[in-house]
Design an enzyme around this catalytic site. Structure first.
Site, PDB file in Angstrom:
ATOM      1  N   PHE A  80      58.954  31.705  58.115  1.00 25.92           N
ATOM      2  CA  PHE A  80      57.982  31.939  57.029  1.00 25.92           C
ATOM      3  C   PHE A  80      58.281  31.074  55.810  1.00 25.92           C
ATOM      4  CE2 PHE A  80      58.193  36.122  59.171  1.00 25.92           C
ATOM      5  CZ  PHE A  80      56.852  36.371  59.395  1.00 25.92           C
ATOM      6  N   LYS A  84      53.541  27.787  49.089  1.00 28.14           N
ATOM      7  CA  LYS A  84      52.221  28.091  49.662  1.00 28.14           C
ATOM      8  C   LYS A  84      51.041  28.034  48.696  1.00 28.14           C
ATOM      9  CE  LYS A  84      52.303  32.997  48.705  1.00 28.14           C
ATOM     10  NZ  LYS A  84      51.814  34.311  49.076  1.00 28.14           N
ATOM     11  N   SER A 124      48.364  28.088  59.222  1.00 24.99           N
ATOM     12  CA  SER A 124      47.296  28.618  58.372  1.00 24.99           C
ATOM     13  C   SER A 124      45.937  28.137  58.852  1.00 24.99           C
ATOM     14  CB  SER A 124      47.542  28.107  56.947  1.00 24.99           C
ATOM     15  OG  SER A 124      46.396  28.277  56.163  1.00 24.99           O
ATOM     16  N   THR A 126      43.921  26.989  57.069  1.00 25.18           N
ATOM     17  CA  THR A 126      43.618  25.794  56.269  1.00 25.18           C
ATOM     18  C   THR A 126      43.647  24.519  57.125  1.00 25.18           C
ATOM     19  OG1 THR A 126      44.065  24.790  54.125  1.00 25.18           O
ATOM     20  CG2 THR A 126      45.976  25.286  55.464  1.00 25.18           C
ATOM     21  N   TYR A 148      49.386  21.085  50.539  1.00 24.25           N
ATOM     22  CA  TYR A 148      49.914  22.286  51.215  1.00 24.25           C
ATOM     23  C   TYR A 148      49.427  22.324  52.663  1.00 24.25           C
ATOM     24  CZ  TYR A 148      49.868  27.079  52.909  1.00 24.25           C
ATOM     25  OH  TYR A 148      49.994  28.189  53.709  1.00 24.25           O
ATOM     26  N   LYS A 152      51.317  21.962  56.604  1.00 26.64           N
ATOM     27  CA  LYS A 152      51.173  22.841  57.787  1.00 26.64           C
ATOM     28  C   LYS A 152      50.805  22.017  59.019  1.00 26.64           C
ATOM     29  CE  LYS A 152      52.160  26.718  55.842  1.00 26.64           C
ATOM     30  NZ  LYS A 152      53.454  27.331  56.136  1.00 26.64           N
ATOM     31  N   ASN A 178      43.207  35.239  56.049  1.00 23.88           N
ATOM     32  CA  ASN A 178      43.576  35.598  54.670  1.00 23.88           C
ATOM     33  C   ASN A 178      44.281  36.955  54.608  1.00 23.88           C
ATOM     34  OD1 ASN A 178      41.546  33.469  54.477  1.00 23.88           O
ATOM     35  ND2 ASN A 178      41.589  33.866  52.284  1.00 23.88           N
TER      36      ASN A 178
HETATM   37  P1  NAD Z   1      55.884  34.153  50.097  1.00 25.02           P
HETATM   38  O1  NAD Z   1      56.009  33.101  49.049  1.00 25.02           O
HETATM   39  O2  NAD Z   1      55.748  35.557  49.674  1.00 25.02           O
HETATM   40  O3  NAD Z   1      57.095  34.044  51.138  1.00 25.02           O
HETATM   41  C1  NAD Z   1      57.738  32.817  51.422  1.00 25.02           C
HETATM   42  C2  NAD Z   1      59.230  33.041  51.220  1.00 25.02           C
HETATM   43  O4  NAD Z   1      59.928  31.832  51.519  1.00 25.02           O
HETATM   44  C3  NAD Z   1      59.582  33.414  49.772  1.00 25.02           C
HETATM   45  O5  NAD Z   1      60.361  34.591  49.795  1.00 25.02           O
HETATM   46  C4  NAD Z   1      60.383  32.210  49.248  1.00 25.02           C
HETATM   47  O6  NAD Z   1      61.378  32.617  48.329  1.00 25.02           O
HETATM   48  C5  NAD Z   1      60.961  31.652  50.533  1.00 25.02           C
HETATM   49  N1  NAD Z   1      61.266  30.220  50.538  1.00 25.02           N
HETATM   50  C6  NAD Z   1      60.470  29.179  50.210  1.00 25.02           C
HETATM   51  N2  NAD Z   1      61.109  28.016  50.414  1.00 25.02           N
HETATM   52  C7  NAD Z   1      62.353  28.314  50.891  1.00 25.02           C
HETATM   53  C8  NAD Z   1      63.477  27.561  51.301  1.00 25.02           C
HETATM   54  N3  NAD Z   1      63.493  26.225  51.252  1.00 25.02           N
HETATM   55  N4  NAD Z   1      64.575  28.217  51.722  1.00 25.02           N
HETATM   56  C9  NAD Z   1      64.615  29.573  51.769  1.00 25.02           C
HETATM   57  N5  NAD Z   1      63.578  30.346  51.402  1.00 25.02           N
HETATM   58  C10 NAD Z   1      62.455  29.728  50.966  1.00 25.02           C
HETATM   59  O7  NAD Z   1      54.635  33.719  51.030  1.00 25.02           O
HETATM   60  P2  NAD Z   1      53.897  34.528  52.177  1.00 25.02           P
HETATM   61  O8  NAD Z   1      52.524  34.819  51.716  1.00 25.02           O
HETATM   62  O9  NAD Z   1      54.756  35.616  52.684  1.00 25.02           O
HETATM   63  O10 NAD Z   1      53.773  33.367  53.268  1.00 25.02           O
HETATM   64  C11 NAD Z   1      54.715  33.209  54.309  1.00 25.02           C
HETATM   65  C12 NAD Z   1      54.343  31.989  55.112  1.00 25.02           C
HETATM   66  O11 NAD Z   1      53.003  32.138  55.608  1.00 25.02           O
HETATM   67  C13 NAD Z   1      54.350  30.685  54.309  1.00 25.02           C
HETATM   68  O12 NAD Z   1      54.847  29.654  55.128  1.00 25.02           O
HETATM   69  C14 NAD Z   1      52.891  30.459  53.997  1.00 25.02           C
HETATM   70  O13 NAD Z   1      52.585  29.104  53.819  1.00 25.02           O
HETATM   71  C15 NAD Z   1      52.215  31.020  55.255  1.00 25.02           C
HETATM   72  N6  NAD Z   1      50.821  31.437  55.026  1.00 25.02           N
HETATM   73  C16 NAD Z   1      50.542  32.313  54.028  1.00 25.02           C
HETATM   74  C17 NAD Z   1      49.210  32.674  53.801  1.00 25.02           C
HETATM   75  C18 NAD Z   1      48.858  33.611  52.662  1.00 25.02           C
HETATM   76  O14 NAD Z   1      47.681  33.649  52.269  1.00 25.02           O
HETATM   77  N7  NAD Z   1      49.781  34.397  52.144  1.00 25.02           N
HETATM   78  C19 NAD Z   1      48.184  32.153  54.596  1.00 25.02           C
HETATM   79  C20 NAD Z   1      48.523  31.273  55.619  1.00 25.02           C
HETATM   80  C21 NAD Z   1      49.857  30.916  55.837  1.00 25.02           C
HETATM   81  N1  UFG Z   2      38.093  33.374  44.738  1.00 23.37           N
HETATM   82  C1  UFG Z   2      37.376  33.650  43.572  1.00 23.37           C
HETATM   83  N2  UFG Z   2      38.077  33.841  42.424  1.00 23.37           N
HETATM   84  C2  UFG Z   2      39.433  33.789  42.353  1.00 23.37           C
HETATM   85  C3  UFG Z   2      40.158  33.515  43.545  1.00 23.37           C
HETATM   86  C4  UFG Z   2      39.446  33.306  44.707  1.00 23.37           C
HETATM   87  O1  UFG Z   2      36.142  33.706  43.580  1.00 23.37           O
HETATM   88  O2  UFG Z   2      40.002  33.956  41.273  1.00 23.37           O
HETATM   89  C5  UFG Z   2      37.351  33.175  46.000  1.00 23.37           C
HETATM   90  C6  UFG Z   2      37.530  31.781  46.590  1.00 23.37           C
HETATM   91  O3  UFG Z   2      36.591  30.883  46.026  1.00 23.37           O
HETATM   92  C7  UFG Z   2      37.299  32.064  48.080  1.00 23.37           C
HETATM   93  C8  UFG Z   2      37.861  33.479  48.276  1.00 23.37           C
HETATM   94  O4  UFG Z   2      37.878  34.060  46.953  1.00 23.37           O
HETATM   95  O5  UFG Z   2      35.932  32.077  48.363  1.00 23.37           O
HETATM   96  C9  UFG Z   2      39.278  33.510  48.829  1.00 23.37           C
HETATM   97  O6  UFG Z   2      40.114  32.667  48.024  1.00 23.37           O
HETATM   98  P1  UFG Z   2      41.720  32.705  48.143  1.00 23.37           P
HETATM   99  O7  UFG Z   2      42.261  31.772  47.124  1.00 23.37           O
HETATM  100  O8  UFG Z   2      42.201  34.107  48.127  1.00 23.37           O
HETATM  101  O9  UFG Z   2      41.978  32.177  49.628  1.00 23.37           O
HETATM  102  P2  UFG Z   2      41.594  30.802  50.338  1.00 23.37           P
HETATM  103  O10 UFG Z   2      40.684  31.137  51.471  1.00 23.37           O
HETATM  104  O11 UFG Z   2      41.135  29.793  49.381  1.00 23.37           O
HETATM  105  O12 UFG Z   2      43.000  30.321  50.878  1.00 23.37           O
HETATM  106  C10 UFG Z   2      43.957  31.233  51.443  1.00 23.37           C
HETATM  107  C11 UFG Z   2      45.372  30.770  51.115  1.00 23.37           C
HETATM  108  C12 UFG Z   2      45.668  29.511  51.845  1.00 23.37           C
HETATM  109  C13 UFG Z   2      45.420  29.701  53.309  1.00 23.37           C
HETATM  110  C14 UFG Z   2      44.024  30.185  53.563  1.00 23.37           C
HETATM  111  C15 UFG Z   2      43.876  30.509  55.013  1.00 23.37           C
HETATM  112  O13 UFG Z   2      45.518  30.566  49.709  1.00 23.37           O
HETATM  113  O14 UFG Z   2      47.013  29.186  51.671  1.00 23.37           O
HETATM  114  O15 UFG Z   2      43.761  31.360  52.800  1.00 23.37           O
HETATM  115  O16 UFG Z   2      42.564  30.803  55.323  1.00 23.37           O
HETATM  116  F1  UFG Z   2      45.602  28.538  53.933  1.00 23.37           F
END
Ligand code: NAD
Ligand code: UFG
Length: 329
Positions: A80, A84, A124, A126, A148, A152, A178
């Site tokens: 993870f 991000k 993701s 994305t 970002y 990925k 999401n």
């Molecule tokens: P998060 O930031 O809560 O968790 C990521 C963790 O990784 C954090 O605790 C951070 O401290 C740690 N970290 C970052 N770089 C590091 C490093 N070099 N060494 C050790 N620890 C490190 O994010 P999350 O939402 O839990 O996301 C987890 C993973 O899922 C990420 O790779 C993110 O890109 C991916 N992801 C998240 C979303 C989302 O919307 N949350 C969507 C798609 C993919």
């Molecule tokens: N949005 C708003 N106002 C805000 C924030 C978001 O209207 O303040 C809208 C955005 O325009 C979008 C929706 O809410 O239509 C969701 O936006 P998010 O920023 O919550 O999520 P995204 O879909 O843009 O992206 C997220 C993560 C990415 C990941 C992706 C995967 O941020 O890292 O979901 O689908 F890759």
């Protein structure tokens, strides 16, 4: 199984650790706490009754990570750890490429040197860019619109090349849609550092009166003009990882969407949040956010067919659990 969880004190990682413990696995967490707090371990312990072993280290630090591998026998790694935030990655591309790529390469080196043959990677939706049609299937063309997302896609490629060269290895790419919500106990959730970017954290700050929510565009080609996304409860997403461990012993590269298959608009999220939590969410309609797409939702059938994984929580649960965790923080 002993499982190394990088980024395990983060939002998705901490919920997955609960799920791993529930299935009888022994998770070992490494995290540099750059975007999470050590108190996540307290939440994990209260919910599961187990305090997992934790190492505060940077996954890019080969010497430190090697030490952890030397003292454990990991059957699998769930990776993870990574940066991000889409907007931040546009401002700080080098930091994103360095952290996300180097941490993955360092982890793979340690796995190879210590005979660990299974990795599950947090990818993701994305990586699908602006899809030509919906719902999105795993074999759709891949492209990205920000650094970002490019990390990925590059990591997916590195992992494929790694598996090609190490045929006995099992690589699973999980493309999350999401994730929102929190653990229903209110003991774990999303605690982003700084000003949030994602919709739900902003909705919750607006509900607390700390800011006004900008709805980014109401002129998209969607039913109400606002952006549509596939929101998945973080506990469902966590369950997707234990399901993916089914492939641990199978060599190859496996790719799955983790979503629900249903899309909700920004206004639907706001309305549902207000209704289930009995709060007002002040908002204004603003310009579109650069880089956003109109709609994005998964075809989740491959994960159901091959892993037996299906999300069970609805959008009401997601809004309720998110607020239950965040309202008093
Ligand atoms: P998060 O930031 O809560 O968790 C990521 C963790 O990784 C954090 O605790 C951070 O401290 C740690 N970290 C970052 N770089 C590091 C490093 N070099 N060494 C050790 N620890 C490190 O994010 P999350 O939402 O839990 O996301 C987890 C993973 O899922 C990420 O790779 C993110 O890109 C991916 N992801 C998240 C979303 C989302 O919307 N949350 C969507 C798609 C993919
Ligand atoms: N949005 C708003 N106002 C805000 C924030 C978001 O209207 O303040 C809208 C955005 O325009 C979008 C929706 O809410 O239509 C969701 O936006 P998010 O920023 O919550 O999520 P995204 O879909 O843009 O992206 C997220 C993560 C990415 C990941 C992706 C995967 O941020 O890292 O979901 O689908 F890759």
């Amino acid at each position: 199984m002993q499982i190394l969880v990088t980024g395990g004190t983060g939002y998705i990682g901490s919920h997955t650790v609960i799920e791993l413990i529930r299935y009888g696995h022994t998770p070992v967490i490494v995290d540099n706490l750059s975007n999470s707090k050590i108190t996540a371990l307290d939440g994990i312990e209260k919910i599961s009754g187990v305090r997992p072993e934790f190492y505060e280290l940077d996954v890019c630090d080969k010497a430190a990570l090697s030490q952890v591998f030397k003292t454990h026998d990991f059957a699998a790694c769930i990776h993870f750890a990574g940066l991000k935030a889409v907007g931040e990655s546009v401002r700080l591309p080098l930091e994103y490429y360095k952290n996300n790529l180097l941490s993955t390469i360092t982890l793979l080196e340690c796995m190879r040197e210590n005979g660990c043959k299974c990795i599950i990677f947090s990818s993701s939706a994305t990586v699908y860019g602006d899809p030509a049609s919906l719902p999105i299937k795993e074999d759709f063309p891949l492209s990205t619109t920000n650094p970002y997302g490019t990390t990925k896609l590059m990591i997916e490629r590195i992992l494929r090349d790694f598996q090609f060269a190490n045929k006995e290895c099992s690589v699973t790419l999980l493309r999350y849609f999401n994730p929102i919500g929190a653990h229903p106990t209110g003991l774990l959730g999303e605690d982003p550092n700084g000003i949030p970017n994602n919709l739900l954290p902003v909705v919750m700050k607006a509900a607390k009166g700390e800011l006004t929510l900008n709805v980014f565009g109401n002129d998209y080609d969607t039913p109400d003009g606002t952006g549509v996304r596939d929101y998945i409860h973080v506990c469902d997403l966590a369950a997707g990882h234990t399901a993916a461990l089914k492939n641990a012993g199978k060599p190859g590269v496996f790719v799955y969407n983790l979503g629900t298959g249903s899309g909700f608009s920004v206004l639907e999220i706001i309305n549902t949040f207000e209704r289930v939590n009995g709060v007002k969410v002040p908002y204004v309609i603003a310009d579109r956010r650069p880089g956003d797409i109109a709609a994005c939702y998964a075809d989740p059938s491959k994960a159901e067919r091959e892993l037996g994984f299906k999300a069970v929580h609805g959008i009401e649960d997601m809004c309720r659990d998110a607020w239950n965790y965040a309202k008093d923080r």
